[in-house]
Design an enzyme around this catalytic site. Sequence first.
Site, PDB file in Angstrom:
ATOM      1  N   ASP A 185       0.808  -1.273  -0.038  1.00  0.00           N
ATOM      2  CA  ASP A 185      -0.086   0.127   0.105  1.00  0.00           C
ATOM      3  C   ASP A 185       0.876   1.327  -0.058  1.00  0.00           C
ATOM      4  O   ASP A 185       0.343   2.377  -0.072  1.00  0.00           O
ATOM      5  CB  ASP A 185      -0.947   0.095   1.275  1.00  0.00           C
ATOM      6  CG  ASP A 185      -0.399  -0.029   2.446  1.00  0.00           C
ATOM      7  OD1 ASP A 185       0.935  -0.129   2.530  1.00  0.00           O
ATOM      8  OD2 ASP A 185      -1.090   0.255   3.481  1.00  0.00           O
ATOM      9  N   SER A 186       2.133   1.190   0.213  1.00  0.00           N
ATOM     10  CA  SER A 186       3.170   2.263   0.281  1.00  0.00           C
ATOM     11  C   SER A 186       3.077   2.679  -1.326  1.00  0.00           C
ATOM     12  O   SER A 186       3.520   3.741  -1.607  1.00  0.00           O
ATOM     13  CB  SER A 186       4.437   1.835   0.504  1.00  0.00           C
ATOM     14  OG  SER A 186       4.923   0.456  -0.281  1.00  0.00           O
ATOM     15  N   ASP A 204      -1.162  -6.191  -0.544  1.00  0.00           N
ATOM     16  CA  ASP A 204      -1.496  -5.447   0.955  1.00  0.00           C
ATOM     17  C   ASP A 204      -3.016  -5.157   0.853  1.00  0.00           C
ATOM     18  O   ASP A 204      -3.636  -4.823   0.064  1.00  0.00           O
ATOM     19  CB  ASP A 204      -0.612  -4.036   1.045  1.00  0.00           C
ATOM     20  CG  ASP A 204       0.406  -4.109   2.008  1.00  0.00           C
ATOM     21  OD1 ASP A 204       0.036  -4.805   3.093  1.00  0.00           O
ATOM     22  OD2 ASP A 204       1.252  -3.256   1.947  1.00  0.00           O
ATOM     23  N   LYS A 229      -1.181  -9.442   2.807  1.00  0.00           N
ATOM     24  CA  LYS A 229      -0.565  -8.805   4.097  1.00  0.00           C
ATOM     25  C   LYS A 229      -1.220  -7.937   4.700  1.00  0.00           C
ATOM     26  O   LYS A 229      -2.070  -7.055   4.045  1.00  0.00           O
ATOM     27  CB  LYS A 229       0.681  -8.048   3.616  1.00  0.00           C
ATOM     28  CG  LYS A 229       1.711  -7.591   4.796  1.00  0.00           C
ATOM     29  CD  LYS A 229       2.980  -7.175   4.411  1.00  0.00           C
ATOM     30  CE  LYS A 229       2.786  -5.503   4.073  1.00  0.00           C
ATOM     31  NZ  LYS A 229       2.239  -4.504   5.003  1.00  0.00           N
ATOM     32  N   GLU A 289      -1.406  -5.345   8.354  1.00  0.00           N
ATOM     33  CA  GLU A 289      -0.534  -4.963   9.619  1.00  0.00           C
ATOM     34  C   GLU A 289      -1.304  -5.139  10.868  1.00  0.00           C
ATOM     35  O   GLU A 289      -2.585  -5.319  10.966  1.00  0.00           O
ATOM     36  CB  GLU A 289      -0.607  -3.293   9.505  1.00  0.00           C
ATOM     37  CG  GLU A 289       0.222  -2.720   8.355  1.00  0.00           C
ATOM     38  CD  GLU A 289       0.390  -1.296   8.336  1.00  0.00           C
ATOM     39  OE1 GLU A 289      -0.128  -0.484   9.362  1.00  0.00           O
ATOM     40  OE2 GLU A 289       0.808  -0.722   7.231  1.00  0.00           O
ATOM     41  N   GLU A 299       9.224  -3.842  10.859  1.00  0.00           N
ATOM     42  CA  GLU A 299       9.552  -2.579  10.112  1.00  0.00           C
ATOM     43  C   GLU A 299      10.200  -1.717  11.215  1.00  0.00           C
ATOM     44  O   GLU A 299       9.491  -1.564  12.138  1.00  0.00           O
ATOM     45  CB  GLU A 299       8.855  -2.111   9.459  1.00  0.00           C
ATOM     46  CG  GLU A 299       8.853  -0.979   8.672  1.00  0.00           C
ATOM     47  CD  GLU A 299       7.883  -0.240   7.604  1.00  0.00           C
ATOM     48  OE1 GLU A 299       8.174   0.937   7.092  1.00  0.00           O
ATOM     49  OE2 GLU A 299       7.075  -0.938   7.578  1.00  0.00           O
TER      50      GLU A 299
END
Length: 364
Positions: free
Chosen positions: A94-95, A133, A163, A165, A233
């Site tokens: 999502d970056s 993501d 993925k 968080e 991270e």
Amino acid sequence: MMMMMRRAFRHLARQQRRPLSHVPESAVYGGPRPQDVGAAAGAGAGAGATRRVTVTTLRGKHRRGEPITVVTAYDYPSAVHVDSAGIDVCLVGDSAAMVVHGHDTTLPISLDVMLEHCRAVARGATRPLLVGDLPFGCYESSSTRAVDSAVRVLKEGGMDAIKLEGGAPSRISAAKAIVEAGIAVMGHVGLTPQAISVLGGFRPQGKTVDSAVKVVETALALQEAGCFSVVLECVPAPVAAAATSALQIPTIGIGAGPFCSGQVLVYHDLLGMMQHPHHAKVTPKFCKQFGNVGHVINKALSEYKQEVETRSFPGPSHTPYKIAAADVDGFANALQKMGLDEAANAAAAAAENAEKDGELPENK
């Protein structure tokens, strides 16, 4: 005859499908055409370059103590590069909100936009495990919504896994529900960009006793939820080492030191695509630039601009389409009949210049 044509079409379609790690090869999947990965770069591709990487592959590497390579990419060209280099995992992060779309955070990107990036990557990368993501806002409110979003990432995005968080109990529950739905999940702890509102910005985590313990506890909770791997991270190396030791699943570090099971960097960052990443005021301290592609790109663009402005591009070698001299005369006459004398003169002058350069074919 029609039946034979249909059978031939189905056979061709089967040959062109990209086999996913979580569905049988015979399943109905209108996926992207496989790329030629047989000539993958020798530094890391090896003899097994054409074999699909699966979750089982990663478990085997982890068991043998072999580092896992991960690159975050967002489009077809970068996916082709990642694929040909023999990288184990291609993460569609999502970056993209920051790196590709220019936002200050990852929060604005939607699931629909993420799916576009996933599909582009899936068309370009046939060897790596593909992980998509789940963006902010598409999985936190309920386990049902989390599963629905994850299903879309696989069915519509062509990914092998998702993925998300970790941190809050709702996110751990979401991970568990998605795994129970039959979808592989990669967790993410430490600096979790979707939680910057709570974290107070993009700040390293695990720098105090309580914060370090929380990193390990969250990683263990994600493992308990069924995750096959966890991203660590921006945490100190001792914290990452402790988490890696405590877990039975691979850890993938980004700014977490050398003691993780593998490493991940963003495609644009590791290549030095820009003088500094668009999503950071300076290059992240943890990012080694393995190339200086940005300098090469800027140089090429400057040379292009100069050659266009001096009219040296395009020259004869880049003006490939020809018209016979007789046809130019006929074309000019037709233009004159239309009252376009200046256009006729322009065509004749261009033909004369081309003839001087030996570009114009002879009359037939």
